[in-house]
Design a protein around this motif. Sequence first.
Motif, PDB file in Angstrom:
ATOM      1  N   THR A   1       0.856  -1.182   0.000  1.00  0.00           N
ATOM      2  CA  THR A   1       0.000   0.000   0.000  1.00  0.00           C
ATOM      3  C   THR A   1       0.894   1.235   0.000  1.00  0.00           C
ATOM      4  N   ASN A   2       0.587   2.190  -0.879  1.00  0.00           N
ATOM      5  CA  ASN A   2       1.410   3.406  -0.870  1.00  0.00           C
ATOM      6  C   ASN A   2       0.827   4.418   0.112  1.00  0.00           C
ATOM      7  N   LEU A   3       1.673   5.346   0.521  1.00  0.00           N
ATOM      8  CA  LEU A   3       1.265   6.338   1.524  1.00  0.00           C
ATOM      9  C   LEU A   3       0.139   7.241   1.042  1.00  0.00           C
ATOM     10  N   ASN A   4       0.074   7.526  -0.288  1.00  0.00           N
ATOM     11  CA  ASN A   4      -1.013   8.368  -0.816  1.00  0.00           C
ATOM     12  C   ASN A   4      -2.366   7.695  -0.617  1.00  0.00           C
ATOM     13  N   SER A   5      -2.445   6.379  -0.886  1.00  0.00           N
ATOM     14  CA  SER A   5      -3.707   5.638  -0.671  1.00  0.00           C
ATOM     15  C   SER A   5      -4.075   5.621   0.802  1.00  0.00           C
ATOM     16  N   LEU A   6      -3.080   5.445   1.630  1.00  0.00           N
ATOM     17  CA  LEU A   6      -3.315   5.429   3.077  1.00  0.00           C
ATOM     18  C   LEU A   6      -3.799   6.799   3.555  1.00  0.00           C
ATOM     19  N   ASN A   7      -3.177   7.868   3.063  1.00  0.00           N
ATOM     20  CA  ASN A   7      -3.549   9.232   3.434  1.00  0.00           C
ATOM     21  C   ASN A   7      -4.952   9.582   2.949  1.00  0.00           C
ATOM     22  N   SER A   8      -5.341   9.069   1.774  1.00  0.00           N
ATOM     23  CA  SER A   8      -6.669   9.335   1.203  1.00  0.00           C
ATOM     24  C   SER A   8      -7.732   8.372   1.711  1.00  0.00           C
TER      25      SER A   8
ATOM     26  N   LEU B   1     -13.797 -12.693   6.511  1.00  0.00           N
ATOM     27  CA  LEU B   1     -13.125 -11.695   7.329  1.00  0.00           C
ATOM     28  C   LEU B   1     -12.292 -10.834   6.394  1.00  0.00           C
ATOM     29  N   SER B   2     -12.354  -9.532   6.565  1.00  0.00           N
ATOM     30  CA  SER B   2     -11.593  -8.612   5.713  1.00  0.00           C
ATOM     31  C   SER B   2     -10.814  -7.640   6.584  1.00  0.00           C
ATOM     32  N   VAL B   3      -9.619  -7.283   6.118  1.00  0.00           N
ATOM     33  CA  VAL B   3      -8.791  -6.292   6.809  1.00  0.00           C
ATOM     34  C   VAL B   3      -8.225  -5.319   5.783  1.00  0.00           C
ATOM     35  N   ARG B   4      -8.006  -4.085   6.226  1.00  0.00           N
ATOM     36  CA  ARG B   4      -7.358  -3.097   5.363  1.00  0.00           C
ATOM     37  C   ARG B   4      -6.552  -2.133   6.213  1.00  0.00           C
ATOM     38  N   PRO B   5      -5.398  -1.681   5.684  1.00  0.00           N
ATOM     39  CA  PRO B   5      -4.561  -0.746   6.440  1.00  0.00           C
ATOM     40  C   PRO B   5      -5.212   0.635   6.518  1.00  0.00           C
ATOM     41  N   VAL B   6      -5.105   1.260   7.682  1.00  0.00           N
ATOM     42  CA  VAL B   6      -5.610   2.623   7.887  1.00  0.00           C
ATOM     43  C   VAL B   6      -4.619   3.381   8.768  1.00  0.00           C
ATOM     44  N   LYS B   7      -4.547   4.682   8.548  1.00  0.00           N
ATOM     45  CA  LYS B   7      -3.710   5.482   9.447  1.00  0.00           C
ATOM     46  C   LYS B   7      -4.535   5.791  10.684  1.00  0.00           C
ATOM     47  N   THR B   8      -3.863   5.878  11.814  1.00  0.00           N
ATOM     48  CA  THR B   8      -4.573   6.067  13.081  1.00  0.00           C
ATOM     49  C   THR B   8      -4.355   7.457  13.673  1.00  0.00           C
ATOM     50  N   GLU B   9      -3.515   8.252  13.024  1.00  0.00           N
ATOM     51  CA  GLU B   9      -3.267   9.628  13.455  1.00  0.00           C
ATOM     52  C   GLU B   9      -3.176  10.504  12.219  1.00  0.00           C
ATOM     53  N   GLN B  10      -3.109  11.807  12.406  1.00  0.00           N
ATOM     54  CA  GLN B  10      -2.986  12.722  11.276  1.00  0.00           C
ATOM     55  C   GLN B  10      -1.675  12.500  10.520  1.00  0.00           C
ATOM     56  N   GLU B  11      -0.624  12.276  11.270  1.00  0.00           N
ATOM     57  CA  GLU B  11       0.686  12.055  10.653  1.00  0.00           C
ATOM     58  C   GLU B  11       0.748  10.630  10.107  1.00  0.00           C
ATOM     59  N   LEU B  12       1.355  10.483   8.933  1.00  0.00           N
ATOM     60  CA  LEU B  12       1.476   9.170   8.305  1.00  0.00           C
ATOM     61  C   LEU B  12       2.499   8.291   9.037  1.00  0.00           C
ATOM     62  N   PRO B  13       2.322   6.980   8.981  1.00  0.00           N
ATOM     63  CA  PRO B  13       3.315   6.089   9.594  1.00  0.00           C
ATOM     64  C   PRO B  13       4.589   6.037   8.752  1.00  0.00           C
ATOM     65  N   ALA B  14       5.632   5.508   9.324  1.00  0.00           N
ATOM     66  CA  ALA B  14       6.890   5.313   8.597  1.00  0.00           C
ATOM     67  C   ALA B  14       6.703   4.220   7.553  1.00  0.00           C
ATOM     68  N   ILE B  15       7.517   4.235   6.543  1.00  0.00           N
ATOM     69  CA  ILE B  15       7.495   3.200   5.510  1.00  0.00           C
ATOM     70  C   ILE B  15       8.182   1.959   6.072  1.00  0.00           C
ATOM     71  N   GLY B  16       7.617   0.784   5.783  1.00  0.00           N
ATOM     72  CA  GLY B  16       8.241  -0.455   6.235  1.00  0.00           C
ATOM     73  C   GLY B  16       7.239  -1.586   6.344  1.00  0.00           C
ATOM     74  N   SER B  17       7.748  -2.731   6.669  1.00  0.00           N
ATOM     75  CA  SER B  17       6.905  -3.913   6.860  1.00  0.00           C
ATOM     76  C   SER B  17       6.226  -3.841   8.229  1.00  0.00           C
ATOM     77  N   TYR B  18       5.098  -4.498   8.330  1.00  0.00           N
ATOM     78  CA  TYR B  18       4.352  -4.511   9.590  1.00  0.00           C
ATOM     79  C   TYR B  18       3.651  -5.852   9.749  1.00  0.00           C
ATOM     80  N   SER B  19       3.191  -6.093  10.942  1.00  0.00           N
ATOM     81  CA  SER B  19       2.404  -7.295  11.213  1.00  0.00           C
ATOM     82  C   SER B  19       1.426  -7.003  12.342  1.00  0.00           C
ATOM     83  N   SER B  20       0.472  -7.908  12.482  1.00  0.00           N
ATOM     84  CA  SER B  20      -0.512  -7.833  13.549  1.00  0.00           C
ATOM     85  C   SER B  20      -1.037  -9.239  13.772  1.00  0.00           C
ATOM     86  N   THR B  21      -1.673  -9.457  14.903  1.00  0.00           N
ATOM     87  CA  THR B  21      -2.226 -10.774  15.207  1.00  0.00           C
ATOM     88  C   THR B  21      -3.699 -10.636  15.593  1.00  0.00           C
ATOM     89  N   LEU B  22      -4.513 -11.462  14.957  1.00  0.00           N
ATOM     90  CA  LEU B  22      -5.940 -11.526  15.271  1.00  0.00           C
ATOM     91  C   LEU B  22      -6.235 -12.940  15.738  1.00  0.00           C
TER      92      LEU B  22
END
Length: 172
Positions: free
Chosen positions: A57-64, A144-165
């Motif tokens: 996911t690119n930062l522009n899509s995340l920001n929009s 079940l569906s998941v999608r990345p979202v920003k959680t603050e006004q400032e964008l997150p850093a670029i990089g890999s991430y993970s989560s556990t459900l």
Amino acid sequence: MFARVSLWVSLLSTAALLFSSASRAQDGALIEVLGTLIKPPCTANFPTSQNVDIPKTNLNSLNSDVTGWTDVSLDFQCIKGSQVHLRFSAGNGSFDSNTLRTTLDRLGLRTRLSDMTGTLKVLDLKLDEQLIFPVDGTRLKLQLSVRPVKTEQELPAIGSYSSTLLMEMTYL
């Protein structure tokens, strides 16, 4: 003579004790416990542990806020009239009732659950709350569906991430 009487008294006392404890053992009861194991009313038709790869996911899509959903099928084969109880929990914590924390600051994963059994129906999925699905036929098909979202006004850093459900399943 005293020793012989004493020996006889000891032998008779021992015999009396043996017979009295044997008679007590015969007063006991035997309780036999029997049971039968049966298979559960439902079977999950997906792996118990799986990795879900979210496309880059690119930062522009995340920001929009136009990131795409990544879907995971959760199909169950059940006996007619059974129930499936599900509870989803955030293994790494959550930002709110439907957004998982990730290993990147300011990045979350929004969750959504849909019932695909008949007509598509998006459900109100809240983390840590139990959902109950009565199975009218013999199949329950969820997505079940998941999608990345920003959680603050400032964008997150670029990089890999993970989560556990975590998903807890109970069949009745």
